[in-house]
Design a protein around this motif. Structure first.
Motif, PDB file in Angstrom:
ATOM      1  N   THR A  57      41.555  14.823-110.483  1.00  0.00           N
ATOM      2  CA  THR A  57      42.357  16.306-110.626  1.00  0.00           C
ATOM      3  C   THR A  57      41.791  17.109-109.331  1.00  0.00           C
ATOM      4  O   THR A  57      42.716  17.817-108.683  1.00  0.00           O
ATOM      5  CB  THR A  57      42.328  17.020-111.801  1.00  0.00           C
ATOM      6  N   ASP A 153      47.577   9.281-105.063  1.00  0.00           N
ATOM      7  CA  ASP A 153      46.814   9.216-106.351  1.00  0.00           C
ATOM      8  C   ASP A 153      46.392   7.993-106.736  1.00  0.00           C
ATOM      9  O   ASP A 153      47.159   7.012-107.249  1.00  0.00           O
ATOM     10  CB  ASP A 153      47.836   9.823-107.520  1.00  0.00           C
ATOM     11  N   SER A 177      39.573   8.409-109.471  1.00  0.00           N
ATOM     12  CA  SER A 177      38.953   8.820-110.703  1.00  0.00           C
ATOM     13  C   SER A 177      37.643   8.243-111.120  1.00  0.00           C
ATOM     14  O   SER A 177      37.788   7.002-111.027  1.00  0.00           O
ATOM     15  CB  SER A 177      39.866   9.065-111.611  1.00  0.00           C
ATOM     16  N   LYS A 182      38.275   4.981-116.664  1.00  0.00           N
ATOM     17  CA  LYS A 182      38.605   4.165-115.405  1.00  0.00           C
ATOM     18  C   LYS A 182      37.607   3.072-115.297  1.00  0.00           C
ATOM     19  O   LYS A 182      36.453   3.074-116.066  1.00  0.00           O
ATOM     20  CB  LYS A 182      38.779   5.251-114.073  1.00  0.00           C
TER      21      LYS A 182
END
Ligand code: PLP
Length: 376
Positions: A57, A153, A177, A182
């Motif tokens: 983010t 992304d 991420s 993940k």
């Protein structure tokens, strides 16, 4: 048998590396493990610069600051994504413009992007769902034609490729991420990948509270000072030490996940051939990272029944995103351009099966046997 949906990756070296960081009396940002992780990403992907961040983010927020997205600007993205994709731009006053997805990969439909461009459009944010690449050649061509920034992304795309290029290195910026859901984890964390070397200095300043502290540490200036706006996007070196234990074994983790993915696919292929369910599609030219294994049931009620059936037998499976344009904040900060042909319909059918480093063959057989029993 009880099978979790996810178990965060752990290799056994994490504590040892964290102790090394503590013994070095350097657990703030940009210590030796952060440097190792940055360098690993740079070598593995060939990006000009990788900067570890506190989350994906935050990496996306940095990209938004770097491309100067502001009040009234528009950013094109899919509605079928995690909230962060939109948050990073909406927080700067931009509007999220959602475009429908392709039913095969669940990624943004590249053929619908151009129609959504207005004179307010600043950026396109392709999301590589399940670590399977968007159609990047078309997206980059559209961006070039309309002078737009592309921010990938690639939260789910570490170790994936599109036509030989690592995800996160194709657009102007790439965001990874390392959240514990993940493939590689530091608890909370991420990285920003920067393609153009001209943007590195500004990125370092933004990440270090608007100061030229990075230059100071390299001995390029003799004191550091406040030179621009910025925030604090550096993770503690303790978290980076945790991540390093996994990046070191990235190939092993990746192969383990891919083997699980293949086993799922092979074991469920007959149900796909009988058109009872659908399996993920990997377009040619895409190398994925087995971030996820999902199936698609015929409709919402069948999916609900299957989740219940698996749960009753000890297996946790989960659905995924509620399309952002249907959420309260999505209505306030975004709009859907064009027709929602697939976003809602396909998201209601999708079901994610357990997937993590160390999931065993017998666990996968147990799960796929249950799915056969459910359908037959
Ligand atoms: C996980 C995820 C994020 C957010 O990652 P954080 O590191 O938790 O900020 C953003 N986008 C997508 C597509 C994700 O899957």
């Amino acid at each position: 048998m009880k099978i979790n949906f996810n178990i965060p990756p752990y290799t056994g070296k994490e504590l040892e590396y964290m102790k090394q960081a503590i013994d070095a009396h350097k657990i703030c940002g940009d210590g030796m493990f952060t440097k190792r992780c940055n360098q690993w990403i740079e070598e593995k992907t060939g990006t000009s610069k990788a900067l570890l961040t506190t989350s994906c983010t935050h990496a996306t927020e940095m990209a938004a600051l770097l491309c100067g997205v502001g009040e009234g600007d528009e950013v094109i993205m899919p509605s079928f994504t995690f909230v962060s994709t939109a948050d990073a731009f909406v927080i700067r006053g931009a509007k999220a413009v959602f475009v429908d997805i392709r039913p095969d990969t669940m990624n943004i439909d590249e053929t619908l992007i151009e129609d959504a461009i207005t004179d307010k459009t600043e950026a396109i944010v392709p999301v590589h769902y399940a670590g399977v690449s968007c159609e990047m050649d078309s997206i980059m061509e559209i961006a070039k034609k309309h002078h737009l920034t592309v921010i990938e992304d690639a939260a789910q795309g570490v170790m994936s490729q599109y036509k030989g290029q690592p995800l996160g290195t194709i657009g102007d910026y790439g965001c990874y991420s390392f959240h514990e859901t993940k493939n590689y984890s530091m608890g909370e964390g991420g990285a920003l990948l920067i393609k153009n070397p001209d943007n590195i200095e500004k990125a370092e300043i933004i990440r270090e509270k608007g100061t030229d502290r990075s230059k100071f540490f390299r001995g390029q200036v003799d004191k550091y000072t406040w030179v621009d706006y910025g925030s604090s996007y550096l993770p503690s070196d303790l978290n980076a030490a945790y991540l390093w234990a996994q990046l070191e074994l990235a190939d092993e983790i990746n192969e383990n996940r891919l083997a699980s993915w293949k086993q799922y696919y092979e074991s469920l292929k007959d149900l796909k051939e009988k058109e009872m369910l659908e399996l993920p599609v990997i377009p040619s030219g895409c190398v994925h990272n087995a971030h996820m294994f999902y199936i698609k049931a015929r409709d919402l009620s069948e999916r609900t029944a299957l989740i219940e059936y698996l749960k009753k037998n000890g297996v946790l499976s989960v659905f995924h995103y509620i399309p952002l344009h249907t959420a309260p904040a999505g209505k306030k900060y975004g709009r859907f351009h064009g027709e929602d042909r697939y976003t809602t319909k396909e998201s209601e059918r999708l079901l994610r099966l357990p997937m993590y480093y160390g999931l065993t063959e017998s666990e996968i057989s147990y799960i796929t046997d249950l799915i056969h029993k459910f359908y037959c």
